[in-house]
Design a protein around this motif. Sequence first.
Motif, PDB file in Angstrom:
ATOM      1  N   ALA A   1       1.588  33.665 -13.712  1.00  0.00           N
ATOM      2  CA  ALA A   1       0.865  33.390 -12.459  1.00  0.00           C
ATOM      3  C   ALA A   1       0.494  34.691 -11.756  1.00  0.00           C
ATOM      4  O   ALA A   1      -0.626  34.839 -11.240  1.00  0.00           O
ATOM      5  CB  ALA A   1       1.727  32.512 -11.550  1.00  0.00           C
TER       6      ALA A   1
ATOM      7  N   THR B   1      -3.356  36.008 -11.348  1.00  0.00           N
ATOM      8  CA  THR B   1      -3.892  36.161  -9.987  1.00  0.00           C
ATOM      9  C   THR B   1      -4.403  37.585  -9.773  1.00  0.00           C
ATOM     10  O   THR B   1      -5.457  37.795  -9.171  1.00  0.00           O
ATOM     11  CB  THR B   1      -2.820  35.785  -8.937  1.00  0.00           C
TER      12      THR B   1
ATOM     13  N   GLU C   1      -2.128  35.601  -3.648  1.00  0.00           N
ATOM     14  CA  GLU C   1      -3.559  35.959  -3.662  1.00  0.00           C
ATOM     15  C   GLU C   1      -3.843  37.086  -2.678  1.00  0.00           C
ATOM     16  O   GLU C   1      -4.638  37.981  -2.953  1.00  0.00           O
ATOM     17  CB  GLU C   1      -4.425  34.735  -3.332  1.00  0.00           C
TER      18      GLU C   1
ATOM     19  N   THR D   1       1.066  30.640  -3.568  1.00  0.00           N
ATOM     20  CA  THR D   1      -0.282  31.019  -3.985  1.00  0.00           C
ATOM     21  C   THR D   1      -1.004  31.846  -2.927  1.00  0.00           C
ATOM     22  O   THR D   1      -1.647  32.849  -3.245  1.00  0.00           O
ATOM     23  CB  THR D   1      -1.105  29.741  -4.292  1.00  0.00           C
TER      24      THR D   1
ATOM     25  N   VAL E   1       5.149  28.887  -6.938  1.00  0.00           N
ATOM     26  CA  VAL E   1       4.431  30.117  -6.594  1.00  0.00           C
ATOM     27  C   VAL E   1       3.905  29.979  -5.175  1.00  0.00           C
ATOM     28  O   VAL E   1       3.438  28.907  -4.786  1.00  0.00           O
ATOM     29  CB  VAL E   1       3.246  30.344  -7.566  1.00  0.00           C
TER      30      VAL E   1
END
Length: 265
Positions: free
Chosen positions: A98, A102, A27, A23, A21
């Motif tokens: 995920a 998130t 995000e 991240t 991922v």
Amino acid sequence: MTTVLKLGGSVVTDKEAVEQVDTGRLERAADAVGAVHGRDRSEGDGTTPEPAELVVVHGGGSFGHPSAERYGVTTSDGTHDDSAVRDIHGAMRDLNRAVVDTLADAGVPAVQVAPFSTGYRVGGEFQQPAGAVAALLAEGFVPVLHGDVVATAGQGVTVVSGDELVTELAEGLDADRVGLCSDVPGVLDRDGAVIERIQAFDDVADVLGESAATDVTGGMAAKVRTLLDLGTPASVFDLDGLDAFLAGESPGTLVAGSYFSYGGE
Ligand code: IPE
């Protein structure tokens, strides 16, 4: 107002790695969605006449594509190997978990909807009944779907791409707007500049011709054709354009057929 937003695999995963991922970028995308479609906002303050409904679709990136390749499964080549189903769908569920988590952390009432359990392909045509998604939207949720494998008549399972899901959902939900967020800032001309608006394929055919040959899923040319046929205005942009898109603006390239009248001119 119903919006269908695709977060490409290049936005939510590190495409160079395997099942990784991205991240930071995920995000960033989730924060942008949360700023407009967060729980507090979707509950409404009594002054908004129509709730802003959002469906998110994400691609496969380094989750779906390597496992689909391993089994030789594409949108047109299927398999009856049950371990392929478990592996490809499983990888996409891991990624979906995920993405949903998130988004939830960013305040979005995100819930997972698996195309494998709800969609199918007959005669090459992908079908995604919109009933459950529409009902979830009406109840204030943000359904999150993903590229997947789906039951395919006579072929076992085939891959369904995020773009196919976007098309089906936009039609099935009678969506007002479509957004495709990937790693390109829009549809590019020969000089690499973003084409602001595309109203007819002929206007851009010579610019897009080449990319069709180098991408197994048809590249940007096929994407533009599909979007022009859609009947819903669609914006193609990258992560830098996501805030603007969610704010109702048209970052990147706006692809909309002759049904659409471009304002301000
Ligand atoms: C691919 O979805 C899904 C699988 C391979 C299972 P997409 O084709 O929409 O993914 P990206 O956005 O190109 O990564």
